[in-house]
Design an enzyme around this catalytic site. Sequence first.
Site, PDB file in Angstrom:
ATOM      1  N   CYS A   1     -22.624  26.015  10.468  1.00  0.00           N
ATOM      2  CA  CYS A   1     -22.823  25.092  11.315  1.00  0.00           C
ATOM      3  C   CYS A   1     -22.513  23.678  11.322  1.00  0.00           C
ATOM      4  O   CYS A   1     -21.251  23.454  11.439  1.00  0.00           O
ATOM      5  CB  CYS A   1     -24.405  25.028  11.527  1.00  0.00           C
ATOM      6  SG  CYS A   1     -25.132  24.513  13.047  1.00  0.00           S
TER       7      CYS A   1
ATOM      8  N   LYS B   1     -25.677  26.836   2.400  1.00  0.00           N
ATOM      9  CA  LYS B   1     -25.300  25.571   2.947  1.00  0.00           C
ATOM     10  C   LYS B   1     -25.440  24.316   2.144  1.00  0.00           C
ATOM     11  O   LYS B   1     -26.413  24.226   1.424  1.00  0.00           O
ATOM     12  CB  LYS B   1     -26.069  25.437   4.418  1.00  0.00           C
ATOM     13  CG  LYS B   1     -25.513  24.454   5.191  1.00  0.00           C
ATOM     14  CD  LYS B   1     -26.194  24.388   6.381  1.00  0.00           C
ATOM     15  CE  LYS B   1     -25.730  23.307   7.352  1.00  0.00           C
ATOM     16  NZ  LYS B   1     -26.404  23.317   8.904  1.00  0.00           N
TER      17      LYS B   1
ATOM     18  N   GLU C   1     -24.452  32.455  11.769  1.00  0.00           N
ATOM     19  CA  GLU C   1     -25.563  31.877  10.995  1.00  0.00           C
ATOM     20  C   GLU C   1     -26.782  32.425  11.846  1.00  0.00           C
ATOM     21  O   GLU C   1     -27.017  32.579  13.153  1.00  0.00           O
ATOM     22  CB  GLU C   1     -25.642  30.356  11.567  1.00  0.00           C
ATOM     23  CG  GLU C   1     -26.602  29.487  10.696  1.00  0.00           C
ATOM     24  CD  GLU C   1     -26.874  28.115  11.154  1.00  0.00           C
ATOM     25  OE1 GLU C   1     -27.246  27.281  10.399  1.00  0.00           O
ATOM     26  OE2 GLU C   1     -26.129  27.791  12.232  1.00  0.00           O
TER      27      GLU C   1
END
Length: 425
Positions: free
Chosen positions: A274, A218, A158
């Site tokens: 994440c 995301k 990321e």
Amino acid sequence: MPLAWVLQEWARGTTPFGGFPWARLAFSQADSPLAPLARFAGAPGLTFAVAALGVLLHLAGRELTHRVGRPRRSLPAAYRSLGAALVVLALAPLGLAVATTPPTDGRAVSVLFVQGNVPKPGLDFNAERRKVLDNHVQGTLGAVATGHAAPTLVVWPENSSDIDPLLNDDAAADIQLALQTVKAPLLVGAVLQGPDPYISNASLFYRPGGGAPQRYVKQHPVPFAEYIPYRSFFRNFSDKVDLVTKDFTRGDRPGGFEVPVAGERPYWIIPTICFEVAYDGLMRDSTLQPGRDASILAVQTNNATFGYTAESEQQFAISRLRAIEHGRSVVHVSTVGVSGFINPDGTYVDKTSLFTAAARYGSPVVRTEVTPSDRLGPLPEYAAGIAFVGLLALGLWLRRRTARVERAADGPPAPAHQRRDRVVV
């Protein structure tokens, strides 16, 4: 109590603003004999098992310390039977976990991950323009220079491109240099400008030969970190809300990219960005996408802002539990560490250190299994809710019934003038 613990974790992981399910009991068990239970009942079932064993230890300790040398009070038969049944229920998950060996079979594929590192830890990790991207490009070129056979896939973490490669020609050229050198598809984490007025935390999938990259955005940006809900209201309590200058948008679908393999069947790489790794439903939906059974999982993360805290190790432990839960290999890669290849049984290889540039070749196995946990989905939490209400009702009923029996055994109360416990003023 174990059921209540499962329910409070569910509540904390879903509300408010989508919740934040960090620090669950299940996530502490990556090295525990209980870990294989995740394959059958997921994180909720593992939390139940840990809490149940804790309650049993507490009760055993209380019996030892409070009953020594004291006469034992005989419990009603209903209590004894219920207690025995609950003890068996609490110990059953431990027996199942100990008797289980998660499978690790599958087709091995060559994957390279690059942990490029950042100029400095903290919120200003990307203060030097393009430095983070340059680190990952150089890490990739250095790995190729070792003479290792070409991988089927390269995974960057990321935020590995600290500037938008779709809008900045210099960033795009750097990525193309790495792509042409390694001669394999490249999965890049990048922050993209747009859609206005938002920005996007995305995984970009580049394939050799040019063309626009595929993308995954995301789905669960973190409240108060990647976006500020009710910004004007919370500014009354802290001006730190303005550290987030632009809110991240929310992706609307799971990601997945088909990776071609010369002379063999392709496989799918399923990206997770994440903190998404902590959300049960999101991980399950991503893994079980139709037509994408043969896959490995990629957890792309940037831990630079957390410095030398335990956050990186905690997140790596969560990825290990997810590997067991979904029966998949996981490529867990961070900008600054820790990173590593995780096997479907939760073991790992090539784990890196914090704030150290590293590049590792690995051979994760591609698997197609649908685990019992995947088939059950959220049912363990529903079952916990139903069982909690049922046991609560049963406990109240038994308490009232016991009280009635004891009153009947004592006989009717004595008349007031015969009582010896009156207080005379």
